[in-house]
Design an enzyme around this catalytic site. Structure first.
Site, PDB file in Angstrom:
ATOM      1  N   LYS A  61       0.854  -1.191   0.000  1.00  0.00           N
ATOM      2  CA  LYS A  61       0.000   0.000   0.000  1.00  0.00           C
ATOM      3  C   LYS A  61       0.890   1.242   0.000  1.00  0.00           C
ATOM      4  O   LYS A  61       1.895   1.289   0.729  1.00  0.00           O
ATOM      5  CB  LYS A  61      -0.876   0.002   1.251  1.00  0.00           C
ATOM      6  CG  LYS A  61      -1.931  -1.099   1.249  1.00  0.00           C
ATOM      7  CD  LYS A  61      -3.173  -0.665   0.494  1.00  0.00           C
ATOM      8  CE  LYS A  61      -4.299  -1.700   0.676  1.00  0.00           C
ATOM      9  NZ  LYS A  61      -5.488  -1.311  -0.104  1.00  0.00           N
TER      10      LYS A  61
ATOM     11  N   LYS B 227     -13.458  -7.711  -8.100  1.00  0.00           N
ATOM     12  CA  LYS B 227     -13.790  -8.337  -6.824  1.00  0.00           C
ATOM     13  C   LYS B 227     -15.157  -9.003  -6.978  1.00  0.00           C
ATOM     14  O   LYS B 227     -16.187  -8.331  -6.813  1.00  0.00           O
ATOM     15  CB  LYS B 227     -13.858  -7.284  -5.720  1.00  0.00           C
ATOM     16  CG  LYS B 227     -12.551  -6.562  -5.432  1.00  0.00           C
ATOM     17  CD  LYS B 227     -12.780  -5.487  -4.361  1.00  0.00           C
ATOM     18  CE  LYS B 227     -11.494  -4.940  -3.790  1.00  0.00           C
ATOM     19  NZ  LYS B 227     -10.688  -4.191  -4.761  1.00  0.00           N
TER      20      LYS B 227
HETATM   21 MG   LIG Z   1      -7.057  -1.822  -4.766  1.00  0.00          MG
END
Ligand SMILES: [Mg+2]
Length: 329
Positions: free
Chosen positions: A148, A250
């Site tokens: 991240k 997703k």
């Molecule tokens: Mg992402």
């Protein structure tokens, strides 16, 4: 195949550490398990896992939708609940595969592999701890890592990413996720500097399809769209404007594995690669996504499905990577 019985149960997932998402910190999460049984006693399961900021509905709406569907009100009850749709879609496919006596990925595509590489999400408070975690993941067998970025000043991100690259050597792939943190003005400079660490791709360096389209033309790092694509219209716009090299799918958030397979086909015909990822749901949902990723050959870049290890309380048998791979049965 006839569904003889449908059961909907509520469960609470807990995480080993609080998980930072774009919409806040989550420590626990309520999900729904749909269990279908046919007349011969085969079962199929699916999960509805609403998540604030990622799905339009919450747990109560998803439950109402699933209960209405189970009471044979038909598919209309599912229209406004992509997570309930995902649960029904997964459970029906799981049941059909069980009745056919094959693994779900084989039911979907007889030529698909039973084992798939997955990218490891690596976290650490300091560059040293992050590099240590990255090295542990690669020596453990992962060939792709995800880091991240965007939450700290760019100088910190540069230091962290460089520390990881130094620790793991030139081979393993590093993908970054900025979750749309950077402005269109600052992003090109940041990407230019991060490219020195040999980055496979970056998710959402900026937010929104128009901003992604602009950054695509100047970024030395391949760009992936994630949160900016919520609907089929978004996907069409992404393809039409050539706004990304890759799109993150997703299945648990967009209506299930059938929808994800359709989106994947559309994205690919538009020249984009797809990356199948979890929604930090339980292993029931992760398993459905993993079978799909195998069936549609979305294995490179490696799917982001190594998330069961984040859970302290899971549903069913945890689907954990072994030596960087998920093994499907
Ligand atoms: Mg992402």
């Amino acid at each position: 195949m006839r569904v003889a019985e449908a059961g909907v149960t509520r469960h609470t997932l807990t995480y080993r550490c609080p998980i930072m998402t774009t919409h806040g910190l989550i420590t626990e999460r309520r999900v729904l398990l749909l269990t279908l049984t046919d007349e011969d006693g085969h079962t199929g399961v699916g999960e509805a896992a609403p998540l604030d900021g990622f799905t339009p509905e919450g747990i109560d709406e998803a439950e109402v939708a699933l209960l209405a569907w189970a009471a044979e009100d038909g598919d209309e009850s599912l229209v406004d609940s992509p997570t309930a749709r995902a649960a029904v879609d997964a459970a029906l496919h799981d049941l059909a595969a069980a009745a056919a006596g094959v693994a779900l990925h084989q039911y979907l595509n007889p030529d698909s592999p039973a084992s798939l590489p997955v990218a490891a999400l690596v976290v650490g408070d300091t560059p040293d701890l992050l590099a240590e975690a990255a090295l542990a993941a690669t020596t453990g067998g992962h060939r792709s890592l995800k880091l991240k970025v965007g939450a700290l000043p760019i100088s910190d991100d540069l230091e962290r990413v460089a520390a990881v690259r130094r620790a793991i050597g030139p081979e393993p792939a590093i993908r970054l996720d900025a979750n749309g943190a950077w402005s269109p003005e600052e992003a090109p400079g940041h990407l230019e500097r991060l490219a020195g660490s040999d980055i496979q791709f970056i998710e959402e360096p900026v937010s929104g399809i128009p901003a992604l389209a602009n950054i695509m033309h100047v970024s030395p790092i391949p760009v992936a769209a994630d949160e900016s694509v919520r609907t089929p219209f978004d996907l069409d716009r992404l393809i039409a404007t050539g706004a990304a090299d890759l799109v993150v799918l997703k299945p648990s958030a967009i209506g299930g594995i059938s929808v994800a397979a359709k989106w994947a086909a559309r994205a690919r015909s538009g020249g984009m690669a797809v990356v199948v990822t979890s929604l930090l749901e339980s292993s029931v949902g992760i398993r459905a996504a993993a079978h799909l990723a195998s069936a549609i050959d979305a294995l490179d870049p490696a799917p982001g499905l190594a998330t069961a290890g984040l859970l302290a309380t899971d549903l069913g048998t945890p689907l954990l990577p072994e030596a960087g791979f998920l093994r499907l049965a």
